[in-house]
Scaffold this active site. Sequence first.
Site, PDB file in Angstrom:
ATOM      1  N   CYS A 165      -6.861   5.526   6.952  1.00  0.00           N
ATOM      2  CA  CYS A 165      -5.540   5.049   6.544  1.00  0.00           C
ATOM      3  C   CYS A 165      -4.443   5.424   7.535  1.00  0.00           C
ATOM      4  CB  CYS A 165      -5.196   5.607   5.160  1.00  0.00           C
ATOM      5  SG  CYS A 165      -3.563   5.118   4.579  1.00  0.00           S
ATOM      6  N   GLU A 225       2.434   1.315  -3.884  1.00  0.00           N
ATOM      7  CA  GLU A 225       1.556   1.439  -5.044  1.00  0.00           C
ATOM      8  C   GLU A 225       0.672   2.684  -4.986  1.00  0.00           C
ATOM      9  OE1 GLU A 225      -0.716   0.896  -8.474  1.00  0.00           O
ATOM     10  OE2 GLU A 225       1.293   0.342  -7.861  1.00  0.00           O
ATOM     11  N   SER A 232       1.097   5.465  -3.381  1.00  0.00           N
ATOM     12  CA  SER A 232       1.877   6.702  -3.482  1.00  0.00           C
ATOM     13  C   SER A 232       2.378   6.945  -4.898  1.00  0.00           C
ATOM     14  CB  SER A 232       3.061   6.663  -2.505  1.00  0.00           C
ATOM     15  OG  SER A 232       2.603   6.771  -1.179  1.00  0.00           O
ATOM     16  N   ALA A 266       0.831  -1.207   0.000  1.00  0.00           N
ATOM     17  CA  ALA A 266       0.000   0.000   0.000  1.00  0.00           C
ATOM     18  C   ALA A 266       0.865   1.256   0.000  1.00  0.00           C
ATOM     19  CB  ALA A 266      -0.931  -0.008   1.212  1.00  0.00           C
ATOM     20  N   GLU A 281       5.088  12.664   1.382  1.00  0.00           N
ATOM     21  CA  GLU A 281       5.710  12.283   0.112  1.00  0.00           C
ATOM     22  C   GLU A 281       5.191  13.131  -1.038  1.00  0.00           C
ATOM     23  OE1 GLU A 281       6.951   7.597   0.332  1.00  0.00           O
ATOM     24  OE2 GLU A 281       4.886   8.086  -0.202  1.00  0.00           O
TER      25      GLU A 281
END
Length: 333
Positions: free
Chosen positions: A284, A203, A205, A200, A293
């Site tokens: 999340c 992918e 991000s 998670a 990020e």
Amino acid sequence: MAVKRIELPGGSKAWLVTGHDNVRSGLADPRFSLSKDNAADGYAGFSLPPALDANLLNLDPPDHTRLRRLVTGAFTAKRVAGMRAKIEATANRLLDGLTAEVDLIATYAAPLPVITIGELLGIPPDRLSDFRGWTTTLITQGAGMREAVQSVCRFIVELIARKRTEPADDLISAMIAARDGADQLSEDELLSLAFLILWAGYENSVQLIGNSIHAVLRGGERPDTEELLRTANPNLHGLRRFALRDVTVEGTTIAKGQTVLFDIQAANDEAAPHVSFGAGIHHCLGAPLARLELEIALDTLFHRFPDVQLVRAQDRVSFRSRGVAELRVRLST
């Protein structure tokens, strides 16, 4: 129509729930389960071996509550905030060798999150390319799926074993040490959670960063981070749920055991706070890292190359998500 019947890729049926209020409340509604044990309508989704399945995306309370409590103690905001300098250095290093025309997905949007999540978990840098290859196979569900799953399992088992004997300042070591009284994570829970964070964290991000860069290049202006999380979010809907009892949503009855998808993209199209990271107890856990990020990826790119120009983009759309497979740009300083 707020609730409609749809067919999933495997041929089974599901209810698709739209409308911002319906989606936000539904994602947090304890009457909808994440556990596949509660499916009673022929659901045939993506499956993993048991050793990788004991993660937060497949569990309800009290198991979910216990695991999240243990992991939250390791996945702290302080740990994420402390990664800023490393992520900035990685972003600049990735951009250092880029000139003329390049694909920003392959050279920037993909390697940045995988290097970051590797550092967070304590994965040796020389193994990151292996992991990227396995992940790509799993995401596309292409040839070699079984071998990729076996390789990922073996890789994480070896990593956990090494961290037990040589702990360091990383998330795997912290999860191994995490305790709540006499309680701690089991081997399968450690393996499943490490896999979830790897997959998670990488992918989602990659697609979020790629979609956001594409949106800025098309629009000419850069929206703020929350607006990009709303409009460039790659996930089309939340993870499937299963009704624990008959539930009525705007006059439509969803029967016990039936599969439900909450339409995140449609909810985010409304003038309301986004639901890109879910809601309630399943919000999340990696949201702070995703925000950091994204912010650093855009700041660094457009500071280094303020006049970057879009050449072409190739979309990658599946039933689950939307992203950019290729994002070719022309760089200039």
